[in-house]
Design an enzyme around this catalytic site. Structure first.
Site, PDB file in Angstrom:
ATOM      1  N   THR A   1      65.503  71.603  63.010  1.00 47.35           N
ATOM      2  CA  THR A   1      64.886  72.517  62.044  1.00 47.35           C
ATOM      3  C   THR A   1      63.478  72.880  62.515  1.00 47.35           C
ATOM      4  O   THR A   1      63.068  74.046  62.452  1.00 47.35           O
ATOM      5  CB  THR A   1      64.847  71.875  60.640  1.00 47.35           C
ATOM      6  OG1 THR A   1      66.116  71.256  60.373  1.00 47.35           O
ATOM      7  CG2 THR A   1      64.554  72.910  59.565  1.00 47.35           C
TER       8      THR A   1
ATOM      9  N   ASP B   1      57.400  69.540  59.224  1.00 49.51           N
ATOM     10  CA  ASP B   1      58.422  68.671  59.816  1.00 49.51           C
ATOM     11  C   ASP B   1      59.695  68.721  58.977  1.00 49.51           C
ATOM     12  O   ASP B   1      59.663  69.089  57.792  1.00 49.51           O
ATOM     13  CB  ASP B   1      57.895  67.221  59.908  1.00 49.51           C
ATOM     14  CG  ASP B   1      58.666  66.386  60.919  1.00 49.51           C
ATOM     15  OD1 ASP B   1      59.666  66.881  61.498  1.00 49.51           O
ATOM     16  OD2 ASP B   1      58.275  65.222  61.145  1.00 49.51           O
ATOM     17  N   GLY B   2      60.788  68.319  59.563  1.00 53.79           N
ATOM     18  CA  GLY B   2      62.065  68.212  58.860  1.00 53.79           C
ATOM     19  C   GLY B   2      62.222  66.842  58.241  1.00 53.79           C
ATOM     20  O   GLY B   2      61.280  66.045  58.191  1.00 53.79           O
TER      21      GLY B   2
ATOM     22  N   GLU C   1      55.578  60.968  64.250  1.00 55.01           N
ATOM     23  CA  GLU C   1      55.614  61.868  63.080  1.00 55.01           C
ATOM     24  C   GLU C   1      54.732  61.308  61.967  1.00 55.01           C
ATOM     25  O   GLU C   1      53.976  62.034  61.322  1.00 55.01           O
ATOM     26  CB  GLU C   1      57.051  62.028  62.577  1.00 55.01           C
ATOM     27  CG  GLU C   1      57.916  62.836  63.530  1.00 55.01           C
ATOM     28  CD  GLU C   1      59.385  62.852  63.163  1.00 55.01           C
ATOM     29  OE1 GLU C   1      60.090  63.737  63.653  1.00 55.01           O
ATOM     30  OE2 GLU C   1      59.842  61.984  62.399  1.00 55.01           O
TER      31      GLU C   1
END
Ligand code: 5RP
Length: 219
Positions: free
Chosen positions: A31, A81-82, A103
């Site tokens: 994504t 972010d996904g 992340e």
């Protein structure tokens, strides 16, 4: 809309959160790849990106976007972010792509976390997606025994090394009723680098792709 079309739609929708002249925190995954492609269309309007993985760094650079070291950045506004799962409290499971530690670090520095997902990732209670835990390799079996005591069934993600040279345990069978507490408990196990629960630092905004279009959810 297909799942791929939903990913593209939320990736492009996230562009509306990008302010000209700023540094953008960039997550990891399929994504986010759509977001990176969208970001490339306005690359001359942003200062740079800070990346959460070698894979995203490579894609950003290939598209001509400058990537800065996080150590050279005091603060920035936006992290995109996904997620593998997100609940109504905006808590997430992340790490399906093994990038959870970087992340979480980049998300910690950002003022706003915009999560981009398709509607299949939205859940009432997290835990159907196995919870990733990054561990120091020599601690793997010890950590696995401790995770079993918490009611999970950890499975070693064989053949995968994280960008930090560590290993991943995927914890199956959890029904996560108190994500913040579980995040702290797992983080406290010696040998754990990061648990892929993003509850203490959840998302501020979720852009959810559905067959009807992109819905915006805020805290
Ligand atoms: C990587 C992640 C990803 O954000 C998560 O796995 C979702 O990926 P995708 O967009 O490919 O479904 O946490 O570590």
């Amino acid at each position: 809309m297909t799942q791929d079309e939903m990913k593209k739609a939320v990736g492009w929708a996230a562009l509306s959160y990008v302010q000209p002249g700023t540094i953008i925190g960039v997550g990891t995954g399929s994504t986010v790849n759509c977001f990176i492609d969208a970001l490339a269309s306005i690359k001359d309007q942003i200062k740079a990106a800070v990346s959460s993985s070698e894979a995203s760094t490579e894609r950003l650079k290939a598209l001509g976007i400058t990537v800065m070291d996080l150590n050279d950045v005091d603060s920035f506004d936006l992290y995109v972010d996904g997620a593998d799962e997100i609940n109504p409290q905006m808590e997430m499971i992340k790490g399906g792509g093994a990038a959870l530690t970087r992340e979480k670090i980049v998300a910690a520095v950002a003022r706003q976390f915009v999560c981009i997902v398709d509607s299949g990732k939205v859940v009432e209670t997290m835990g159907r997606f196995p919870l990733p835990v990054e561990v120091i390799p020599m601690s793997r079996e010890y950590v696995a025994r401790e995770l079993k005591k918490l009611g999970g069934n950890p499975v070693y993600r064989a053949g995968v090394l994280t960008d930090n040279g560590n290993q991943i345990l995927d914890v199956h069978g959890l029904h996560i009723s108190n994500a913040k507490q579980l995040e702290s408990q797992i983080n406290n196990i010696v040998g754990v680098v990061t648990v892929g629960l993003f509850a203490h630092r959840g998302a501020d905004v979720a852009l959810v792709g559905s067959p009807e279009g992109v819905k915006t959810v805020t805290r």
